[in-house]
Design an enzyme around this catalytic site. Structure first.
Site, short mmCIF file in Angstrom:
data_model
loop_
_atom_site.label_atom_id
_atom_site.label_comp_id
_atom_site.label_asym_id
_atom_site.label_seq_id
_atom_site.Cartn_x
_atom_site.Cartn_y
_atom_site.Cartn_z
N LYS A 1 19.08 16.34 -11.94
CA LYS A 1 19.79 17.33 -11.12
C LYS A 1 19.37 17.10 -9.67
CE LYS A 1 20.11 22.34 -11.15
NZ LYS A 1 19.47 23.54 -11.65
N HIS B 1 20.11 19.16 -7.03
CA HIS B 1 20.07 20.39 -6.22
C HIS B 1 19.14 21.38 -6.93
CE1 HIS B 1 23.12 20.92 -9.32
NE2 HIS B 1 22.84 22.20 -9.27
#
Ligand code: OMP
Length: 212
Positions: A102, A104
């Site tokens: 991921k 963010h």
């Protein structure tokens, strides 16, 4: 065979998790039996499954700091084991990975407790050991050590050599692999409960061909 192993096989049979017939494995082998932990799919079943994993861990005497569930199947298994272990012995942190990093929010591939100290990998079934090797790399890259592997079933099949995948992992990484049950216990269970079962010669023939 321990009482919890007998109960585990019974529970797997009652829930259609352990099935007999003809099944094509990831390895391409045609097996007379299949064990699908994905079919433990209610809250009560996960609770009970976690109890079996935690009992096997306690029976092994292995001391661990963190439980690690590889995505995807290992995630509920590690969570269920952590809950049961907290009830039977001690509260213990758990973590798991994402299949895709991921970029963010909190970022990264790891979720849950930090991977530190002795980390126990929790998975379903080992046949060739592919998924376990990937987990060992992730844990080592995080700077922690691998305490061992805890699985529901060791199929006791040959890997690329005359050793089983579990034996190869044990030897290569010098870690224990704890299984709630192995094929040997499944055979003992059938011998005890259905001594005349036609399943027995078929499983024996399969074991002769692919077993260790
Ligand atoms: P390896 O990663 O090669 O060790 O294969 C283990 C995987 O095979 C499991 O995570 C399952 O996806 C699958 N499997 C079972 O779940 N149950 C079985 O009885 C046999 C297999 C298999 O395909 O070998």
């Amino acid at each position: 065979m321990f009482e919890y192993q007998h109960q585990f096989i019974q529970y797997a049979l009652e829930n259609g998790v352990l099935k007999f017939g003809q099944f094509k494995l990831k390895s391409g082998r045609i097996s007379p039996y299949f064990f699908n932990t994905g079919l433990f799919s209610t809250g009560a079943q996960l609770d009970k499954l976690g109890q079996f994993y935690a009992q096997a861990l306690i029976a092994s005497g292995l001391e661990v700091d963190v439980l690690y569930g590889p995505a995807y199947k290992g995630i509920p298994l590690a969570a269920g084991t952590a809950i049961a272990y907290s009830q039977l012995k001690a509260d213990i942190p758990f973590a798991f990975n994402r299949k895709e990093a991921k970029d963010h929010g909190e970022g990264g591939v790891l979720v849950g407790a930090p991977l530190q100290g002795k980390v126990l990998i929790i998975d379903d079934v080992i046949t060739a050991g592919t998924s376990v090797r990937e987990s060992i790399q992730i844990i080592s890259a995080a700077g922690a050590s691998v305490a061992g592997v805890l699985i529901a079933l060791d199929r006791q099949e040959k890997g690329e050599t005359e050793l089983s995948a579990v034996q190869e992992v044990t030897r290569q990484y010098n870690i224990p692999v704890i299984a709630i049950i192995s094929l040997a216990e499944i055979i003992s269970y059938i011998q005890l409960n259905e001594p005349d079962s036609e399943k027995l010669p078929i499983i024996h023939a399969y074991r002769q061909q692919y077993g260790i």
